[in-house]
Design a protein around this motif. Structure first.
Motif, short mmCIF file in Angstrom:
data_model
loop_
_atom_site.label_atom_id
_atom_site.label_comp_id
_atom_site.label_asym_id
_atom_site.label_seq_id
_atom_site.Cartn_x
_atom_site.Cartn_y
_atom_site.Cartn_z
N ALA A 219 45.01 6.83 56.28
CA ALA A 219 45.08 7.47 54.96
C ALA A 219 43.72 7.53 54.26
O ALA A 219 43.58 8.21 53.24
CB ALA A 219 46.07 6.73 54.07
N ASP A 220 42.73 6.83 54.80
CA ASP A 220 41.39 6.80 54.20
C ASP A 220 40.39 7.30 55.24
O ASP A 220 39.98 6.53 56.13
CB ASP A 220 41.05 5.37 53.77
CG ASP A 220 39.73 5.27 53.02
OD1 ASP A 220 38.83 6.11 53.27
OD2 ASP A 220 39.57 4.34 52.21
N PRO A 221 39.97 8.56 55.18
CA PRO A 221 39.07 9.11 56.20
C PRO A 221 37.79 8.31 56.39
O PRO A 221 37.33 8.14 57.53
CB PRO A 221 38.78 10.52 55.68
CG PRO A 221 39.96 10.87 54.83
CD PRO A 221 40.38 9.58 54.19
N ALA A 222 37.22 7.80 55.30
CA ALA A 222 35.97 7.03 55.42
C ALA A 222 36.20 5.72 56.15
O ALA A 222 35.39 5.30 56.98
CB ALA A 222 35.38 6.78 54.04
N LEU A 223 37.31 5.06 55.84
CA LEU A 223 37.65 3.80 56.50
C LEU A 223 37.91 4.03 57.98
O LEU A 223 37.43 3.27 58.84
CB LEU A 223 38.88 3.19 55.82
CG LEU A 223 39.33 1.81 56.31
CD1 LEU A 223 38.28 0.75 55.99
CD2 LEU A 223 40.67 1.44 55.67
N TRP A 224 38.66 5.07 58.28
CA TRP A 224 38.99 5.38 59.67
C TRP A 224 37.73 5.74 60.46
O TRP A 224 37.53 5.28 61.58
CB TRP A 224 39.99 6.54 59.70
CG TRP A 224 40.67 6.75 61.03
CD1 TRP A 224 40.50 6.03 62.18
CD2 TRP A 224 41.64 7.75 61.33
NE1 TRP A 224 41.29 6.53 63.18
CE2 TRP A 224 42.00 7.58 62.70
CE3 TRP A 224 42.23 8.78 60.59
CZ2 TRP A 224 42.94 8.41 63.33
CZ3 TRP A 224 43.17 9.61 61.22
CH2 TRP A 224 43.51 9.41 62.57
N ARG A 225 36.85 6.52 59.84
CA ARG A 225 35.60 6.91 60.49
C ARG A 225 34.74 5.68 60.78
O ARG A 225 34.14 5.56 61.86
CB ARG A 225 34.86 7.91 59.61
CG ARG A 225 33.59 8.50 60.24
CD ARG A 225 33.13 9.72 59.47
NE ARG A 225 32.96 9.47 58.05
CZ ARG A 225 33.75 9.98 57.10
NH1 ARG A 225 34.77 10.77 57.41
NH2 ARG A 225 33.54 9.72 55.83
#
Length: 268
Positions: A219-225
């Protein structure tokens, strides 16, 4: 009993070796967590359907004491499924599980580990249109603008049960749940139908708790990236907040990943 790792020595290691011997391992009671003890722990974890990492934490010790599998515990298959969903090596998920999880998602009595946050209860009640200030004056340990009042362990369930009397959904939303301390108020972000649905999933098993973590990351693109690129500092800051360096979360994640990655390559 603390979490025991290779290189540890002392009476707790001796007790671990005794339990392993009771379950069929051929070991001397050296009180040293040596290579033979490490291999015996791994064999026991494989036997009981646990994550095979050679670390004797509360789940491994409980399985040894009871001599049986616990269906709510995290398995190697759960880790592989999470890795596939996140698009990362299993070593990444193993590292996060070691460093960022609470070690066990359930109390010995079978209830999920929670931490009730009275300052979140205050916020949730205000958002629901309740007079949070009046309730804070009457129930300061359950509703309060300031964090605190923790009882720990089973005591947190007592606090949440008392908060149910004020507002059950707000109470569920005001606790962090399971292995990865996911806050209940994230239920909608994570795709659950209600906070009750989220809480029921957290009671289902550590596999479901890991699934909530996967949803949280996705749900958090920055965290996932950051996780996919193994940028441990960025991941730690986004997941733990700006004080992550005080606990060396980034260093611990990097070291754990390197260890699991190396072990996986040797096994292959």
């Amino acid at each position: 009993m603390k979490i025991l790792r290779r290189g540890d020595v002392g009476a707790e290691v001796r007790e671990l070796q005794r339990l392993l011997r009771e379950r069929g391992a051929t070991l001397d009671l050296t009180a040293e967590f040596d290579a033979a003890t490490f291999a015996a722990v791994q064999a026991a974890q494989d036997c009981y359907g646990l994550v095979v990492d050679g670390i004797a934490g509360p789940k491994t010790l409980l399985a040894l004491q009871q001599g049986q599998k616990r269906t709510e515990h995290l398995t190697a298959e759960d880790l592989r499924r999470a890795a596939d969903q996140l698009g990362v090596p299993v070593a990444v998920v193993r590292a996060v599980n070691e460093v960022e999880s609470r070690g066990a998602g359930f109390l010995p009595d079978g209830r999920p580990v929670i931490l009730f946050e009275r300052h979140i209860m205050y916020r949730q009640l205000r958002a629901a249109g309740r007079d949070a200030d009046a309730l804070a004056r009457q129930y300061p340990n359950l509703v309060n603008p300031q964090r605190g009042g923790y009882a720990g362990g089973a005591g947190e369930h007592m606090r949440m049960a008392a908060a149910f009397q004020l507002d059950a959904d707000c109470a569920r939303a005001s606790a962090s749940w399971g292995l990865f301390q996911i806050m209940g108020y994230h239920w909608e972000l994570l795709g659950f139908a209600s906070v009750q649905d989220f809480a029921d999933a957290m009671r289902a098993g550590e596999g479901a708790q890991l699934d909530a973590f996967v949803r949280f990351v996705q749900a958090d693109p920055a965290l996932w990236r950051a996780l996919r690129s193994k940028q441990w500092g960025t991941f730690s800051r986004l997941y733990n907040g700006p004080d992550y360096k005080a606990n060396l979360y980034d260093v611990k994640l990097a070291r754990a990943f390197a260890r699991y990655d190396a072990n996986g390559k040797v096994a292959a």
